[in-house]
Each structure stands twice: as C-alpha cells, then as structure tokens.
Write an enzyme that holds these catalytic residues in place. Structure first.
Site, PDB file in Angstrom:
ATOM      1  N   THR A 322       0.547  -1.438   0.129  1.00 13.28           N
ATOM      2  CA  THR A 322      -0.328  -0.119   0.089  1.00 13.28           C
ATOM      3  C   THR A 322       1.170   1.264  -0.038  1.00 13.28           C
ATOM      4  O   THR A 322       1.647   1.269   0.614  1.00 13.28           O
ATOM      5  CB  THR A 322      -1.055  -0.127   1.160  1.00 13.28           C
ATOM      6  OG1 THR A 322      -1.441   1.080   0.810  1.00 13.28           O
ATOM      7  CG2 THR A 322      -0.081   0.032   2.491  1.00 13.28           C
ATOM      8  N   HIS A 374       2.135 -11.366  14.618  1.00 18.07           N
ATOM      9  CA  HIS A 374       3.085 -12.028  14.720  1.00 18.07           C
ATOM     10  C   HIS A 374       3.254 -13.658  15.370  1.00 18.07           C
ATOM     11  O   HIS A 374       4.325 -14.323  15.872  1.00 18.07           O
ATOM     12  CB  HIS A 374       3.785 -11.298  16.021  1.00 18.07           C
ATOM     13  CG  HIS A 374       5.109 -11.515  16.594  1.00 18.07           C
ATOM     14  ND1 HIS A 374       5.738 -12.458  16.867  1.00 18.07           N
ATOM     15  CD2 HIS A 374       5.462 -10.483  17.341  1.00 18.07           C
ATOM     16  CE1 HIS A 374       7.147 -11.865  16.884  1.00 18.07           C
ATOM     17  NE2 HIS A 374       6.610 -11.005  17.485  1.00 18.07           N
TER      18      HIS A 374
END
Length: 412
Positions: A322, A374
């Site tokens: 992006t 994560h």
C-alpha cells in the site's frame, strides 16, 4: 414476459445494492445490453438484458436485493421501434453521480427535468429543485460525498441568495447517507484484522537516490519501448518478491491449526477507488518483468477507478503493498489484509539529512512500514525481510537476479 434476477456473484455474498438504472422504464433494450449497475460487498458489476424487448423496472435505485430477487422484466414480444427508440424522460437518479454514494429510494422522483447540466453532481431531489427553481449550481455549496449537491444545499442557497459558496465556513446542518456494501465490508475486515491477528509493525527507511536516478535516465526509453511509464511500484514489487522467496513465512497464512505456504507471489496493491479501498491482485508477480508489472498496475488501477474490477481480480493475494505516500503520508502503520499475514506500507519521499561516510548529506528518503501477524512471523523474520527489501531498493542492479553479480560469479 422474461424476469431478470440478481445473479450469483460469489459464494459468501447474499445481497447486493441496485446502484442505478442505465436504461429507463418502458425503453426498448437489445439483448445483452447493460441495463443496470449493481454493487456487492466486494465489487460493482453490470446487469445485462437476457432478451431484447421493452424494459419494465422492478427494483428501485438504492434498494438492497437478495440473490435471486427479480430486478426487472422484459416484454420480449414487443415490437422493436423503428429508428431511434422513444425512451421516456430520463430519471434524475440516473444522472452521473459519485460511485461511492447510493441514492436513497425515498428521495427519488419519478422523473426529472432534462435541463440540469449533465456534469452537475446532485441527488435526485436536488436536481429537480435546481431545474424547477432555475438555481445556478455554481452558487450552491455542496456538502455530499465527493462534492455532491444535496437537497439541503439547494434549499440553503435559495434561503441565502447572492451568498457565494465557501464564504460560510461552518453550519449546523448534518448529512446522512447509507453505507455502501463495499464500505461496510472494508469496515468489517479492518476490525476483524485488528481483533483476530497479533499485529505488530516494524519500520525502516530506504534511500531512493539510486532508483530515482535509474528512472530519470531511462524513463523516456522505457515509455517508448513498453508504452507505459516507469513507476516506483515495479521496483517495490520486484524487491518484495525476492524477499518473500527468502522469508516464506511472510508469504504464508494461518488456516486453523495449519500454516499454508505459497510458492508464488500474488501481490495485492491497495487502490483508493470512488467507493472506497479496493485491493486488486497482480498474479505471479515473481515471474513478471518490470514493464509487465507496470502495465498490470495501470490496468488494475484504471479498473478500480471505473468500478470495473471483477471478483476474481480482487481475491487470492498472498501479500499486500500500500502506498500512502501518494497522499502525502510520511509514516503510518498499515493494517493487515486478512487472511494474509503481512503488508508493506510505502510513504512519501522526502529529502532529509543523513550521515554517509561521516558526512551529513541530503538524500531522498522513504520510510517503510511492515505490519505482520506475530503468530506466524517472528521478529527476526519480519526485520530481516524489511532489511532485504531495503537492500534491494538501494541497489537496483540486484533486482535483476536478487543477488550480487560479483558474489554470484565467485559463488560466495
């Protein structure tokens, strides 16, 4: 009489919104001619006439329809008019309007005057008042999305004749509009990403000097040879593909208790479209040349602006890029495009003082941000991935094969 029903547009999509009629009630239409525009939660698509005949509209603009609902009927026994079909007076709701706003069904008049300029962006009721009261649209301050004139704007202009738009900075009026299916989907997915992933962001910065020099020296020949401009996206896409090959967890996703790895790179590119953020996909980007990537970026961005992206073009990406820099963003934390596990944020290029060989010099620098899940990507992998992207961008010659030519020659 043939019934035209809402078609199936996706496994998980149960309803659509009727955005606008492109043909009028009572008008003769040809087979396969586009008669209406519909919007699902993921894309905008067109509805075609299944047979030639006289159109009878059933659904209203702004209606929410279920899959299989009847949108229109076509009298296929009606004779085709000779010469130009005699269409009814066009509806105000079919006036060109910003794609992101769905007209409210309750505000739709049956017909609207035809002397309203075609380039005026206004709601159906506003268009009718403008034509009836002969109000100059330039004297109206629009308050709707993307500069659209609403009913309240016209009434305010009539109550305050002679007052030029922009003079009054604040007012006590409010506007309310129905969220589009696409905007509702974007909202839901962003919240889902925040709530279902262990999202973390790591940052770095890249010196864009070398890439800017390559572009400056080769942009004219590149455009002449390939017919497309040489932009930054091809450099970033190439760099990301090499880095994903080295750190496969960044290109994977969690499916229940399994981790699914991809041996290819389908790169999603976030594009700001009239109806909201869309994320079309560049398939097998790792196999494309710089020119092929640039052409695909232009193709997908153009379709996004015209609301012509298909469902297939927006599904199945493995990693997202992006670019908030095009809007002036200096630094941000992008949100993961689930079910993917990571997203790279590009930002504004800005000259900043940096220390090189003990000397302070001005260099065009860009901050990079990698948001990642994560649960699947460890800190070492995320940081190393971003450092690798930085290395490739600061040394564009590495993008040819992903390795240092001299080290490759020496096999070290």
């Amino acid at each position: 009489m043939i019934e035209i029903k809402v078609p199936t547009v996706g496994e998980s999509i149960n309803e659509v919104t009727l955005i606008k009629w492109l043909k009028n009630d009572g008008e003769y239409v040809e087979r396969d001619e586009v008669i209406a525009e519909l919007e699902s939660e993921k894309a905008t698509f067109e509805l075609n006439a299944e047979q030639a005949g006289v159109l009878k509209t059933v659904g209203k603009e702004g209606d929410t329809l279920n899959i299989g609902d009847v949108v229109a009927q076509i009298d296929d026994t009606a004779a085709k008019p000779e010469g130009k079909p005699a269409a009814e007076q066009p509806k105000a709701a079919s006036q060109p309007a910003p794609a992101a706003e769905t007209p409210r069904a309750a505000e739709q008049p049956q017909s609207a005057p035809s002397n309203v300029p075609s380039d005026v962006k206004a709601s159906p009721v506003a268009s009718a008042i403008i034509a009836d009261k002969k109000v100059n649209p330039k004297d109206i301050q629009p308050s709707g999305y993307n500069g659209k004139i609403l009913k309240e704007d016209v009434l305010h202009a009539l109550e305050h004749p002679g007052r030029k738009p922009g003079v009054e900075l604040f007012n006590r009026t409010e506007g309310r509009e129905k969220m589009s299916n696409l905007r509702k989907t974007v909202s839901r997915r962003l919240v889902e990403a925040k709530n279902t992933t262990a999202m973390l962001t790591t940052f770095n910065e890249v010196d864009m000097s070398r890439i800017m020099a390559v572009r400056s020296a080769n942009k004219d020949k590149f455009k002449e040879k390939h017919g497309v401009n040489l932009g930054f996206m091809s450099f970033f896409t190439k760099a990301v593909c090499y880095a994903l090959a080295e750190w496969p967890a960044v290109n994977a996703y969690i499916d229940g208790e399994n981790i699914v790895y991809h041996n290819y790179s389908d790169i999603s590119i976030a594009v700001s479209a009239p109806k909201g953020l869309v994320v079309p996909v560049i398939r097998n980007a790792e196999s494309l040349s710089m020119a092929e990537i640039e052409k695909k970026v232009v193709e997908l961005a153009t379709k996004a602006r015209d609301n012509k992206l298909s469902m297939e073009e927006m599904q199945g990406g493995t990693f997202t890029i992006t670019n908030g820099g095009v809007f002036g963003s200096l630094l941000s934390t992008p949100i993961i495009n689930i079910p993917q596990s990571a997203i790279l944020g590009m930002h504004k290029i800005e000259e900043r003082p940096v220390v090189i060989n003990g000397q302070i010099v001005a260099r065009p620098m860009m901050y990079l941000a990698l948001s990642y899940d994560h649960r699947i990507i460890d800190g070492r992998e995320s940081v190393s991935f971003l450092v690798r992207v930085k290395e490739l961008l600061e040394n564009p010659e590495l993008l040819l094969m992903g390795k240092d030519p001299v080290k490759t020659l020496l096999e070290i």
